[in-house]
Design a protein around this motif. Sequence first.
Motif, PDB file in Angstrom:
ATOM      1  N   ILE A  15       0.834  -1.214   0.000  1.00  0.00           N
ATOM      2  CA  ILE A  15       0.000   0.000   0.000  1.00  0.00           C
ATOM      3  C   ILE A  15       0.859   1.251   0.000  1.00  0.00           C
ATOM      4  N   GLY A  16       1.981   1.196   0.699  1.00  0.00           N
ATOM      5  CA  GLY A  16       2.832   2.377   0.809  1.00  0.00           C
ATOM      6  C   GLY A  16       3.477   2.799  -0.491  1.00  0.00           C
ATOM      7  N   ASN A  17       3.434   1.959  -1.520  1.00  0.00           N
ATOM      8  CA  ASN A  17       4.066   2.306  -2.789  1.00  0.00           C
ATOM      9  C   ASN A  17       3.096   2.943  -3.777  1.00  0.00           C
ATOM     10  N   PHE A  18       1.847   3.121  -3.389  1.00  0.00           N
ATOM     11  CA  PHE A  18       0.870   3.796  -4.244  1.00  0.00           C
ATOM     12  C   PHE A  18       0.751   5.252  -3.811  1.00  0.00           C
ATOM     13  N   ASN A  19       1.091   6.153  -4.724  1.00  0.00           N
ATOM     14  CA  ASN A  19       1.038   7.580  -4.401  1.00  0.00           C
ATOM     15  C   ASN A  19      -0.352   8.175  -4.575  1.00  0.00           C
ATOM     16  N   ASN A  20      -1.170   7.593  -5.439  1.00  0.00           N
ATOM     17  CA  ASN A  20      -2.512   8.109  -5.697  1.00  0.00           C
ATOM     18  C   ASN A  20      -3.532   7.081  -5.218  1.00  0.00           C
ATOM     19  N   LEU A  21      -4.540   7.567  -4.517  1.00  0.00           N
ATOM     20  CA  LEU A  21      -5.564   6.697  -3.948  1.00  0.00           C
ATOM     21  C   LEU A  21      -6.944   7.176  -4.368  1.00  0.00           C
ATOM     22  N   ILE A  22      -7.720   6.290  -4.992  1.00  0.00           N
ATOM     23  CA  ILE A  22      -9.112   6.570  -5.351  1.00  0.00           C
ATOM     24  C   ILE A  22      -9.970   5.561  -4.603  1.00  0.00           C
ATOM     25  N   MET A  23     -10.854   6.038  -3.760  1.00  0.00           N
ATOM     26  CA  MET A  23     -11.649   5.153  -2.919  1.00  0.00           C
ATOM     27  C   MET A  23     -13.124   5.353  -3.200  1.00  0.00           C
ATOM     28  N   LEU A  24     -13.745   4.310  -3.756  1.00  0.00           N
ATOM     29  CA  LEU A  24     -15.186   4.299  -3.916  1.00  0.00           C
ATOM     30  C   LEU A  24     -15.813   3.761  -2.631  1.00  0.00           C
ATOM     31  N   ARG A  25     -17.093   3.410  -2.699  1.00  0.00           N
ATOM     32  CA  ARG A  25     -17.745   2.893  -1.498  1.00  0.00           C
ATOM     33  C   ARG A  25     -17.076   1.591  -1.042  1.00  0.00           C
TER      34      ARG A  25
ATOM     35  N   PRO B  12     -22.487   7.034  -2.934  1.00  0.00           N
ATOM     36  CA  PRO B  12     -23.294   6.420  -3.996  1.00  0.00           C
ATOM     37  C   PRO B  12     -22.410   5.703  -5.017  1.00  0.00           C
ATOM     38  N   LYS B  13     -23.026   4.837  -5.812  1.00  0.00           N
ATOM     39  CA  LYS B  13     -22.280   4.153  -6.867  1.00  0.00           C
ATOM     40  C   LYS B  13     -21.758   5.173  -7.871  1.00  0.00           C
ATOM     41  N   GLY B  14     -20.538   4.950  -8.329  1.00  0.00           N
ATOM     42  CA  GLY B  14     -19.950   5.840  -9.314  1.00  0.00           C
ATOM     43  C   GLY B  14     -19.333   7.087  -8.739  1.00  0.00           C
ATOM     44  N   GLN B  15     -19.269   7.207  -7.418  1.00  0.00           N
ATOM     45  CA  GLN B  15     -18.640   8.351  -6.775  1.00  0.00           C
ATOM     46  C   GLN B  15     -17.482   7.894  -5.912  1.00  0.00           C
ATOM     47  N   ALA B  16     -16.531   8.783  -5.699  1.00  0.00           N
ATOM     48  CA  ALA B  16     -15.326   8.384  -4.981  1.00  0.00           C
ATOM     49  C   ALA B  16     -14.679   9.602  -4.342  1.00  0.00           C
ATOM     50  N   PHE B  17     -13.889   9.337  -3.318  1.00  0.00           N
ATOM     51  CA  PHE B  17     -12.932  10.297  -2.785  1.00  0.00           C
ATOM     52  C   PHE B  17     -11.564   9.935  -3.357  1.00  0.00           C
ATOM     53  N   ALA B  18     -10.818  10.936  -3.779  1.00  0.00           N
ATOM     54  CA  ALA B  18      -9.508  10.690  -4.392  1.00  0.00           C
ATOM     55  C   ALA B  18      -8.454  11.542  -3.704  1.00  0.00           C
TER      56      ALA B  18
END
Length: 724
Positions: free
Chosen positions: A560-570, A635-641
Motif C-alpha cells: 500500500i505504501g508504494n501507491f502515491n494516488n488513492l481513489i476510494m469508492l464505497r 453512492p455508486k460511481g462516486q469516490a474520494f480521491a
Amino acid sequence: MAQPHTIEVLLRPAVELYTVAVCAAAALLCMVAPWSLALNPLLGFGSALAFAAFGAVRFRDAIVILRYRRNIRRLPRYVMTSRDVPVSQQRLFIGRGFLWEQRHTHRLVQTYRPEFRRYVEPTPAYRAARRLEERLEFAPFPLSRLARLTAWDIPLNPVRPLPPVGGMPRLHGIEPDEADVSLPLIERVGHTLVLGTTRVGKTRLAELLITQDIRRKVNGEHEVVIVLDPKGDADLLKRMYVEAKRAGREGEFYVFHLGWPDVSARYNAVGRFGRVSEVATRVAGQLSGEGNSAAFREFAWRFVNIIARALVELGMRPDYMLIQRHVVNIDALFMEYAQHHFAQHDPKAWEVIVQLEARINDKNIPRNMIGRERRVVALEQYLSQVRVYDPVLDGLRSAVRYDRTYFDKIVASLLPLLEKLTTGKIAQLLAPDYADLNDPRPIFDWMQIIRKRAIVYVGLDALSDTDVAAAVGNSMFADLVSVAGHIYKFGIDDGLPKHMAGKPLPINVHADEFNELMGAEFVPLINKGGGAGMQVTAYTQTLSDIEARIGNRAKAGQVIGNFNNLIMLRVRETATAELLTRQLPKVEVYTTTVVSGATDSSDIHGPTDFTSNTQDRISTQSVPLIEPSHVVALPKGQAFALLQGGNLWKIRMPLPAPDADEVMPENLQQLAGYMRRNYADAGDWWEDHGLPGLQNQSLPDDLLEGFRQASEAESSGDGDEARP
C-alpha cells in the motif's frame, strides 16, 4: 442571502424570491404607470432598470439556494459517450468534482442538524409515492399500471424515483459548482490504487482510464496498455477493442483468455529471460515460503533451475510442459544432456558407458539408485570414475543421486502448481509450439508487446478456476518484473539496429482484482518499476484482500505504501476507509447555539417584573475532514480521491452511453457472448432463470421421452386416486 458570512447557511427558504417579486412588480409599475409614483416616463424607465437590476442580483442569489437544495436530494444526470471522453497529452481525466475543503465539511455537518431535515430527506409526497408503488405491484391489472405514472423518470414528475445508486447524494451535492478533475500524467508513474466494494463502479472507472490510455498519443507514439482481468468482463473487452479500432490500433490488439483458448493468443511466461535463473524464480516464487514450506520452496527452485539450465544448453526454450516433464522424469533429461555433452567433449565415453550398463543388474545397483534406469546408473558410475567438470551436468547428477522416493517428496509441492498450468487446452496457451505454422493464434511476450506499443487484454477466467487464474496471473507479473528490470538497465530497443536511449515509454498496467494475482514479485514491480516506465493502476475491494493474499500484515502495508494516488469508492470495511481518513487533517467548523433566559426582578414595587434575553452564540468545533462513515455511504460511481500529494477530491464518474459504431469482429463477439452467459453479474441476479448458458440448450431426445413417459404415468396415477 447567498453571499458568505461568518456562518454560511444554504439550507433555508429562498427568501430572495420575495425581493425578486417586489422588484418585478415595482419595475412593471414604473414602466406602465410612472405617474402613480410621481415620476415622468424617463425617470420611470430609469427606475424600472434599477429595480430590474436589483431583482436580477437577488434572483441569482435565489438560484444558488434552490440549486443547492436540489443537489442535496438529487444530482444532475452525468452521461458521456466514450467518443466524448477527453484525451489529453498532459492529464488523465477522472470525472467531475471539486477539491474538498473546510467549507464542505461545514456544509456536510449542517445537513445532519434536525432543523434542516426537511431539505435533506425525501419529501412526504415522495415516500407516499414509493409506498403506493409497493402496494400496486400486487393489485389487479388496471390498478397495477398506475405505478408507472409515479415511477416515470422525467423531470416533470414531482415524485420521480431517485437513481438506483444508493448512498447519500448530499456528499456531492454540497458543492454545486463542480469542474473536471484530472491527474497529471507525470504523477501516474507513482502508481494508483483504486479501492471499492463489489458493484460500485471500479470496472467502469477502469474503462474510463483505459479508453484514454489507448487513444492517447504523445510525441507521435501510442502507449502500451496491458489489462489483467481475472473475472472476464465482456463490456471491458468490448470497450478495449472499440477504442483500439477507433484509434487505428486494432492490428496491435491481443486477447489472452484462459476460458476461450480456441481464439486466444498464446503466451510463454518463462520463455523469455535475461538470466536463466529467472525461470526458477518465476516458477518457485508462486510456492508458499512461510514456515516449513520455505525449505521445500528452495529445493523446488534448485531443481527447476537445474532443468532450465539444461534445456537452454540443449537449445530448447523452457516452458511449463518441459519443466513438468523433466521434474516427473529427470532421468531422461540427464541422459539427453550427457549425450550432448560427451558428443562434444568425449565421443568415446559412450562405449565405456554401454559396457558399464551391460554389467549392471538388480544386485549391484546402489540403494539410492534403485528405480532408476540402468543407463542412468551407468552414467553415474562413469562420472564417479572420470572427473568431468560441467556445472549443468553436475547439477543433473546431484538430482538423480537422490533416492527416488525422497526426490518425489522434495518436489511434491511443485507438481500441483505445474499440473494447474499444463492441464487441458491451457497447456497450448502457456506452452506454445513455436514450430507449428498451421496454428493461426499469435504468440506474444511482454518485450514484443512493449516494442510494438500494443494493447493486451488478459482474461484469466477466475470464476471457473481460481487457482489456475492466480498461478497464471502471478507468472505474468513475475515476467513483467523481469522485463521492467531489463528495460531499466538497457532500454526498450536493446539489441535492435537503431538503439536509442531516452525517456522510458509509458507502460500502463491495469490490474483488476489484483489481490488475486499478486505475489512477492509485485512489490519490486511497483517499487522500482517506475524507472522503466511502468504505471500500475490496481483495483481491489479491501485492504484485507491484500493482507490475506500475501499472508503478512507488514508486507501488505509495504504494498500500500508504494501507491502515491488513492481513489476510494464505497467500501464496507472500516479499516479500508480509515486508510483514507487517517491521512486527512482536522478542521474547525462553526456551530450556532441559541441561548434564551428570563430573570425576575427583586424589586416588587418597581415597574419591571422580569427581563428576558435571547442570544445566538457562535462557537468552533474540531472535526475530521471526512469520516469513515462518509466513505461507506458513497453512492455508486462516486469516490474520494487523494491526488498529487494529499489533495482530497470528491469525484463522480460519467455514466456510459452507447455509441453507434461499436462493432466487434465475429470471434470476439462470440467470446464476449460467452463471457456474458457464463459469468454471473451481481447487478442482474434477480433476472436469472437457471444456470448460466443453459437456458437455450435442449435436452437429448431420449431424456425427453423418459420425462414424458414418467409424467404420463404420474398423471394417470393421480387420476386413479381421484376416482371414488
